[in-house]
Enzyme design. Structure first.
Site, short mmCIF file in Angstrom:
data_model
loop_
_atom_site.label_atom_id
_atom_site.label_comp_id
_atom_site.label_asym_id
_atom_site.label_seq_id
_atom_site.Cartn_x
_atom_site.Cartn_y
_atom_site.Cartn_z
N THR A 158 -41.20 22.51 -45.76
CA THR A 158 -41.32 23.16 -47.06
C THR A 158 -42.77 23.13 -47.50
O THR A 158 -43.45 22.15 -47.25
CB THR A 158 -40.50 22.36 -48.08
OG1 THR A 158 -39.13 22.58 -47.82
CG2 THR A 158 -40.79 22.75 -49.52
N ARG A 186 -25.45 25.41 -49.91
CA ARG A 186 -26.26 24.23 -50.19
C ARG A 186 -27.60 24.60 -50.80
O ARG A 186 -28.29 25.49 -50.34
CB ARG A 186 -26.48 23.44 -48.91
CG ARG A 186 -27.25 22.13 -49.06
CD ARG A 186 -28.73 22.29 -48.79
NE ARG A 186 -29.46 21.02 -48.75
CZ ARG A 186 -30.77 20.94 -48.68
NH1 ARG A 186 -31.51 22.03 -48.65
NH2 ARG A 186 -31.37 19.77 -48.65
N THR A 209 -41.43 17.12 -50.11
CA THR A 209 -40.88 17.78 -48.93
C THR A 209 -40.01 16.76 -48.19
O THR A 209 -40.18 15.56 -48.36
CB THR A 209 -42.01 18.32 -48.02
OG1 THR A 209 -41.43 18.92 -46.87
CG2 THR A 209 -42.96 17.23 -47.59
N GLY A 210 -39.07 17.27 -47.40
CA GLY A 210 -38.21 16.37 -46.66
C GLY A 210 -36.76 16.52 -47.05
O GLY A 210 -36.37 17.57 -47.57
N GLY A 212 -33.98 16.87 -49.03
CA GLY A 212 -33.88 17.15 -50.46
C GLY A 212 -32.85 16.32 -51.19
O GLY A 212 -33.02 15.99 -52.37
C1 SD4 Z 1 -34.73 20.85 -48.66
N1 SD4 Z 1 -36.77 19.71 -49.20
O1 SD4 Z 1 -34.16 21.93 -48.71
C2 SD4 Z 1 -36.20 20.84 -48.52
C3 SD4 Z 1 -36.51 20.88 -47.07
C4 SD4 Z 1 -37.88 20.52 -46.73
O2 SD4 Z 1 -39.60 20.32 -45.44
O3 SD4 Z 1 -38.64 19.98 -47.49
N2 SD4 Z 1 -38.34 20.74 -45.62
O4 SD4 Z 1 -34.14 19.77 -48.70
#
Ligand code: SD4
Length: 297
Positions: A158, A186, A209-210, A212
């Site tokens: 992200t 989702r 990021t990561g 979520g």
């Molecule tokens: C999510 N935070 O949809 C986002 C995904 C993401 O790096 O950050 N990817 O959960």
């Protein structure tokens, strides 16, 4: 302040995104225009596979996008589960500027975008479709469950971007196609004000990021900004927000979360769960990619 303007954003693709933001910041432009222009770069780039066009679809093969934007006045706009539009961040900005609401979702968000001149486009590229078909076959054959604990580099990029312009105005933007092969419907943290992004014009901003789900359960970006409000540096505040996840969420070790933050003094910082998260920074003196410090060594 000689350190201004400043722009910081998540992952490798933050580098070209920062350059686009910089064009606006260097001319004395507003940080809101800068972050929008910045994140539009990976949104349009088919090779960035978790943002905008070319993003990994959900389990049913649909690319559904989440994005939000916030400025120094505390104004905010967001879209979730948006399909067919390459630049969700610009739709989020219009939600902020043209409606009495903060968040539009799904069909309503798409109709709003089309009414405002956005064009319907195909977001699922050939390559992503092939990969999805392969995934689906395995998924059905082995009846594997959708597991959000699959930390891979590809699943986690992200773009979150924060900028402070030369007049000290802070803005932020966050945009994503979300977790790859997520359950249909989702929505992650990225379009949620306070989770994926938060800005307080008197304090600073933070973005995530990561995985979520973990960020949402701890209202991560709001927490980072609030900790800065209590006096922590951006780096310390990010570390504390990661610690909170480590303390509260079982199996957090199987996830990646990366936070970046900046304050109105032009100080910035970052922290993540696992080594491997990096961010791009640009100031009048610095243009670089930095490896974030991690909780797990
Ligand atoms: C999510 N935070 O949809 C986002 C995904 C993401 O790096 O950050 N990817 O959960």
């Amino acid at each position: 302040n000689n350190n201004l303007p400043l722009v910081i954003s998540t992952w490798n693709h933050g580098m070209p995104a920062n350059e686009a933001a910089w064009e606006i910041l260097a001319k004395g432009g507003h940080s809101l225009d800068a972050v929008e222009a910045g994140v539009r770069v990976p949104e349009a780039d088919e090779n960035v596979i978790t943002v905008g066009k070319g993003g990994i679809p959900d389990a049913s093969g649909k690319v559904t996008l989440d994005a939000c934007i916030m400025d120094e006045k505390g104004r905010a706009g967001s879209v979730t589960y948006l399909q067919h539009i390459v630049h969700p961040i610009s739709v989020a900005r219009l939600v902020m500027e043209k409606t009495p609401h903060v968040m539009l979702s799904g069909k309503g968000a798409l109709e709003f975008a089309l009414d405002n001149g956005f064009k319907k486009e195909k977001l699922l590229t050939k390559k992503r479709k092939e990969e999805w078909k392969k995934w689906k076959k395995e998924y059905e054959e082995f009846s594997v469950k959708i597991n959000i604990e699959n930390v891979t580099e590809d699943n986690h990029d992200t773009i979150g971007m924060l900028a402070i312009d030369k007049d000290g105005r802070v803005s932020g933007a966050c945009t994503t196609s979300g977790m790859g092969y997520k359950m249909p419907g989702r929505v992650g943290d990225s379009p949620i004000i306070g989770a994926g992004l938060f800005v307080d014009g008197e304090v600073g901003g933070a973005t995530a990021t990561g995985s979520g789900e973990l960020v949402m359960k701890t209202v991560g970006s709001f927490l980072v900004v609030e900790l800065m409000c209590q006096g922590m540096t951006p780096g310390k505040a990010c570390e504390e927000a990661v610690k909170r996840i480590a303390k509260k969420i079982p199996n957090y070790q199987n996830h990646q979360i990366g936070y970046i933050a900046l304050n109105t003094k032009g100080e910035y910082g970052s922290f993540c769960i696992q080594p491997g998260f990096n961010y791009a920074i640009k100031t009048p003196e610095i243009t670089e990619l930095v490896d974030a410090e991690a909780w797990l060594k």
